[in-house]
Scaffold this motif. Sequence first.
Motif, short mmCIF file in Angstrom:
data_model
loop_
_atom_site.label_atom_id
_atom_site.label_comp_id
_atom_site.label_asym_id
_atom_site.label_seq_id
_atom_site.Cartn_x
_atom_site.Cartn_y
_atom_site.Cartn_z
N ARG A 91 10.09 27.11 45.85
CA ARG A 91 10.28 25.72 45.45
C ARG A 91 9.05 24.88 45.81
O ARG A 91 8.25 25.26 46.66
CB ARG A 91 11.50 25.11 46.16
N SER A 92 8.95 23.74 45.17
CA SER A 92 7.94 22.76 45.53
C SER A 92 8.62 21.39 45.66
O SER A 92 9.59 21.10 44.95
CB SER A 92 6.83 22.69 44.48
N PHE A 93 8.10 20.58 46.59
CA PHE A 93 8.66 19.25 46.82
C PHE A 93 7.50 18.25 46.89
O PHE A 93 6.45 18.54 47.48
CB PHE A 93 9.44 19.18 48.14
N THR A 94 7.72 17.10 46.31
CA THR A 94 6.76 16.01 46.41
C THR A 94 7.52 14.75 46.81
O THR A 94 8.45 14.34 46.10
CB THR A 94 6.02 15.78 45.08
N LYS A 95 7.11 14.14 47.92
CA LYS A 95 7.78 12.93 48.40
C LYS A 95 6.81 11.77 48.37
O LYS A 95 5.73 11.82 48.95
CB LYS A 95 8.30 13.12 49.83
N ARG A 96 7.20 10.72 47.67
CA ARG A 96 6.45 9.47 47.64
C ARG A 96 7.42 8.34 47.97
O ARG A 96 8.36 8.11 47.21
CB ARG A 96 5.80 9.24 46.28
N GLY A 97 7.22 7.68 49.08
CA GLY A 97 8.17 6.66 49.52
C GLY A 97 9.50 7.32 49.83
O GLY A 97 9.57 8.29 50.59
N GLU A 98 10.56 6.81 49.24
CA GLU A 98 11.89 7.38 49.47
C GLU A 98 12.27 8.40 48.40
O GLU A 98 13.32 9.03 48.49
CB GLU A 98 12.94 6.27 49.51
#
Length: 227
Positions: A91-98
């Motif tokens: 998997r890949s995850f990208t978090k920007r802010g909330e």
Amino acid sequence: MKQLLPLALALVALLGLAQDNVNKDPAYWLELGLKANGGDALRNLKTLSYTLEYKPPFTDKTNVIKVYLDFVNLRSRLEIDGAVRVNSKERSFTKRGEQVQEGIYSTQPGNFMWDILFNEWPGLRFGKERDEASYVMNVTYKGKRYHQVLTKTKGVSQGFMFFDDGTVAGYFTPKQSTITFDKTEVVGGITVPVKATEFREGFPYADLVYKDYQINPALSPDLFSKP
């Protein structure tokens, strides 16, 4: 003048011969690079963390990127300006802010996981263990000659740059950018970049500074979980 012409032609011929005598086997350069830049210390690199300062042109802002790499489980984490990008084989995850975006990993150029793990300088630890290593070409930047070795791993094409003795000199992505190392040092027995220049279409584009290296740090599994 007539006497100089044969001499000039002889020098051109010698330069051509020197080019022809360069080893054109990509596997040779990948193994030489592994040996010249750390050998067993590089091959035994299990985890790595460092900070990259990236200063693009026409701005006073310097982007600070924190990089965490796990070569055993093939996963990576990058932090920049409060954003987080985590990549693994699943998997890949990208978090920007909330907001958190989740996706299935795909092998496309620009994917941080394979670019950093396999194709930028830490990828030298894999030596010639590549899906494909297709050519060796000589190029010149700022008056220095480099040997470019194009590789492909998990569908991503990128390459390494070496000096004659196999010392790592940078890396490149075909038709995108070339990064040459202006200064390197040895950390934990491994040659690592300290300062570099990014070129685009043959012209200097950005300055890079690498620092805060940790070789084989104990990285918590939480670093690579969903942020």
